[in-house]
Design an enzyme around this catalytic site. Structure first.
Site, PDB file in Angstrom:
ATOM      1  N   LYS A  76     -19.680   0.533  56.389  1.00 53.34           N
ATOM      2  CA  LYS A  76     -20.765   0.494  55.401  1.00 53.34           C
ATOM      3  C   LYS A  76     -21.618   1.747  55.576  1.00 53.34           C
ATOM      4  O   LYS A  76     -21.901   2.154  56.705  1.00 53.34           O
ATOM      5  CB  LYS A  76     -21.583  -0.787  55.623  1.00 53.34           C
ATOM      6  CG  LYS A  76     -22.697  -1.000  54.603  1.00 53.34           C
ATOM      7  CD  LYS A  76     -23.390  -2.347  54.816  1.00 53.34           C
ATOM      8  CE  LYS A  76     -24.489  -2.592  53.813  1.00 53.34           C
ATOM      9  NZ  LYS A  76     -25.142  -3.911  53.996  1.00 53.34           N
ATOM     10  N   SER A 151     -25.351  -7.055  49.985  1.00 53.52           N
ATOM     11  CA  SER A 151     -25.391  -5.635  49.722  1.00 53.52           C
ATOM     12  C   SER A 151     -24.143  -4.898  50.200  1.00 53.52           C
ATOM     13  O   SER A 151     -23.908  -3.761  49.803  1.00 53.52           O
ATOM     14  CB  SER A 151     -26.608  -5.008  50.409  1.00 53.52           C
ATOM     15  OG  SER A 151     -26.493  -5.151  51.819  1.00 53.52           O
ATOM     16  N   SER A 175     -25.861 -10.467  53.368  1.00 59.00           N
ATOM     17  CA  SER A 175     -25.043  -9.362  52.866  1.00 59.00           C
ATOM     18  C   SER A 175     -23.660  -9.220  53.467  1.00 59.00           C
ATOM     19  O   SER A 175     -22.892  -8.360  53.026  1.00 59.00           O
ATOM     20  CB  SER A 175     -25.776  -8.041  53.052  1.00 59.00           C
ATOM     21  OG  SER A 175     -26.744  -7.915  52.055  1.00 59.00           O
TER      22      SER A 175
HETATM   23  N1  GLN Z   1     -29.553 -10.312  48.987  1.00 63.85           N
HETATM   24  C1  GLN Z   1     -30.514 -10.209  50.042  1.00 63.85           C
HETATM   25  C2  GLN Z   1     -31.539  -9.168  49.706  1.00 63.85           C
HETATM   26  O1  GLN Z   1     -31.451  -8.614  48.675  1.00 63.85           O
HETATM   27  C3  GLN Z   1     -29.850  -9.932  51.342  1.00 63.85           C
HETATM   28  C4  GLN Z   1     -29.479  -8.508  51.509  1.00 63.85           C
HETATM   29  C5  GLN Z   1     -28.919  -8.240  52.877  1.00 63.85           C
HETATM   30  O2  GLN Z   1     -28.526  -9.143  53.599  1.00 63.85           O
HETATM   31  N2  GLN Z   1     -28.947  -6.976  53.247  1.00 63.85           N
HETATM   32  O3  GLN Z   1     -32.419  -8.906  50.461  1.00 63.85           O
END
Ligand code: GLN
Length: 484
Positions: A76, A151, A175
């Protein structure tokens, strides 16, 4: 045809069915064919990958191959990679070439793995659909009109599409687990502090945690054997000794008690997904596990608490990107004020700005007690719910998402709808608990995911539960068609 799993690659390399250079080249060819449509990669590190693969082959020929030697992976783009652009999905870091390596990627390099590239992601890991990336959305390989989740959408889509054997991700509020669910993969969010955060661009420091995306729990265990462990360079890194995550995989499940949190089997959960979970429960029962209904009464407060705490932390973490110390700098600033203002306005996207505003507001003198302190109190209540429940059962089984992958564009106009997507993943994040996501069915041709949440530092047990399930089901063996 490329092998599917890391285990298959390990045996193929060992038995000399192919070299690391050959298989790396095969992945690069496939990436070139499919990435223009799927947009999984922000950076493809072709030269680096081929030279790492050649070195891995040389080590193997010299009898010096460690377990992941020569296995092609993707990372990532939140992990700093020395000499390789690390954008975090943002224009702010579009040209950032880190002078050092994150602990996670360094460990994989030391283990002999090959880096195919850096994967697309929501900007600064904020999002649930990968639509917040400055580099454009990722498409879900199961249906390219749909989101891969976020994400870590690029990592998930890349593994699902066979563009790499496995990948790293990070999970702040879901995410890893949510994209794993949307793409039919196995993904583990470890206990907070189990995997080093050094060199992981920070979003919400008390929640961020790196973990693996793989096709199987067995592969995830192989990756955890490399990723996990104390890092003296990360002050929140856990000191607890790591386990050998593969050696526990074979343990029988007789005598296991699994809790079913009733708040997760609510009207928010689509009925077909609930059916898939009921089938998974039957599989576990046939393996000797028993089930018990439990309650986590503060579950519904988790999304509002998270969307105060995470923006609060991000507003301070992202203050360093001011065009002076870090990040994009605007052209021809009039004065210092203009430099800050325009650099930040140009460098950040809408969702990041929204969260900086929310976080700054929630932390401001007059509102701190009303929002941030309250949210922290709720966080403690949520943690207490889990701690008392996990004293009674070995793990919890629940959905990962309310429904399967949604269409690109479907939720972009309403941030609250997007935030509600995280209802089943955020609670374990707030409590800092490990959670494993894995496929347990299909709905209309799209993968359905389930989630196993465990007590602190029980990653080995979760992977054991995942592996035993996968020995008795084949959801994880399916792949999207992609014109083949
Ligand atoms: N969807 C969640 C957010 O927007 C989690 C994102 C994540 O785990 N990085 O914060």
């Amino acid at each position: 045809m490329l092998p599917h799993t890391i285990s298959e690659i390990i045996s193929g390399l060992r038995d000399k069915q192919f070299s690391s250079r050959e298989i790396t080249q095969d992945y690069l060819t496939r990436i070139k064919r499919l990435n223009p449509e799927l947009n999984c990669f922000i950076t493809i590190t072709e030269d680096l990958a081929l030279s790492q693969a050649e070195q891995a082959d040389a080590r193997r020929n010299a009898g010096e191959a460690s377990i992941l030697n020569g296995v092609p992976l993707a990372h990532k783009d939140v992990f700093c990679t020395e000499g390789v652009t690390t954008t975090c999905g943002s224009r702010m870091l579009e040209k950032f070439v880190p002078p050092y390596e994150s602990t996670v990627t360094r460990k994989f390099m030391e283990a002999g793995a090959v880096t195919l590239g850096k994967t697309n992601m929501d900007e600064f890991a904020m999002g649930s659909s990968n639509e917040n990336s400055y580099f454009g959305p990722v498409r879900n390989p199961w249906d390219t009109e749909r989101a891969p989740g976020g994400s870590s959408g690029g990592s998930a889509a890349a593994v699902a599409a066979g563009l790499c054997a496995a990948a790293t991700g990070t999970d702040t509020g879901g995410s890893i687990r949510q994209p794993a669910a949307f793409c039919g993969l196995t993904g583990l969010k470890p206990t907070y502090g189990r995997v080093s955060r050094l060199g992981m661009v920070a979003f919400a420091s008390s929640l961020d945690q790196g973990g693996p995306f793989a096709r199987t729990a067995e592969d995830a265990a192989l990756l955890m054997n490399v990723m996990a462990g104390h890092d003296p360079m990360d002050s929140t890194s856990a000191q607890n000794p790591t386990e050998d995550y593969t050696s526990a995989l074979a343990q029988p499940l007789t005598g296991f008690t699994i809790g079913l949190p009733k708040e997760y089997f609510s009207s928010q959960l689509n009925a077909e997904l609930e059916k898939a979970l009921q089938e998974a429960i039957k599989v576990y029962e046939s393996l000797g596990a028993s089930f018990k209904e439990v309650s986590l009464p503060h579950t519904e407060l988790s999304v509002p608490a998270y969307y105060v705490i995470a923006p609060a932390e991000c507003s301070t973490n992202l203050s360093r990107f001011d065009g002076v110390r870090y990040g994009h700098r605007c052209e021809n600033p009039k004065d210092l004020e203009d430099l800050y203002q325009r650099s930040r306005s140009e460098g950040f996207g809408d969702e990041v700005k929204r969260r900086i505003l929310i976080g700054t507001y929630a932390l401001s003198a007059g509102y701190y007690d009303a929002y941030y302190r309250q949210a922290q109190k709720i966080r403690r209540l949520i943690k207490n719910d889990f701690v008392s429940t996990l004293n009674e059962v070995d793990a919890l089984l629940c959905p990962t998402t309310p429904d399967v992958a949604f269409k690109l564009g479907e939720k972009t106009s309403d941030p609250v709808q997007m935030y509600l997507e995280d209802i089943f993943t955020i609670p374990a994040s707030l409590a800092g608990l490990p959670a494993l996501g894995l496929p347990c069915g299909f709905k209309g041709g799209l993968p359905v995911g389930m989630q196993l949440i465990g007590n602190y530092f029980t990653e080995a047990r979760l992977l054991n539960l995942g592996h035993q399930y996968q020995l008795n089901t084949d959801w994880h063996k399916r792949s999207p068609a992609l014109g083949e």
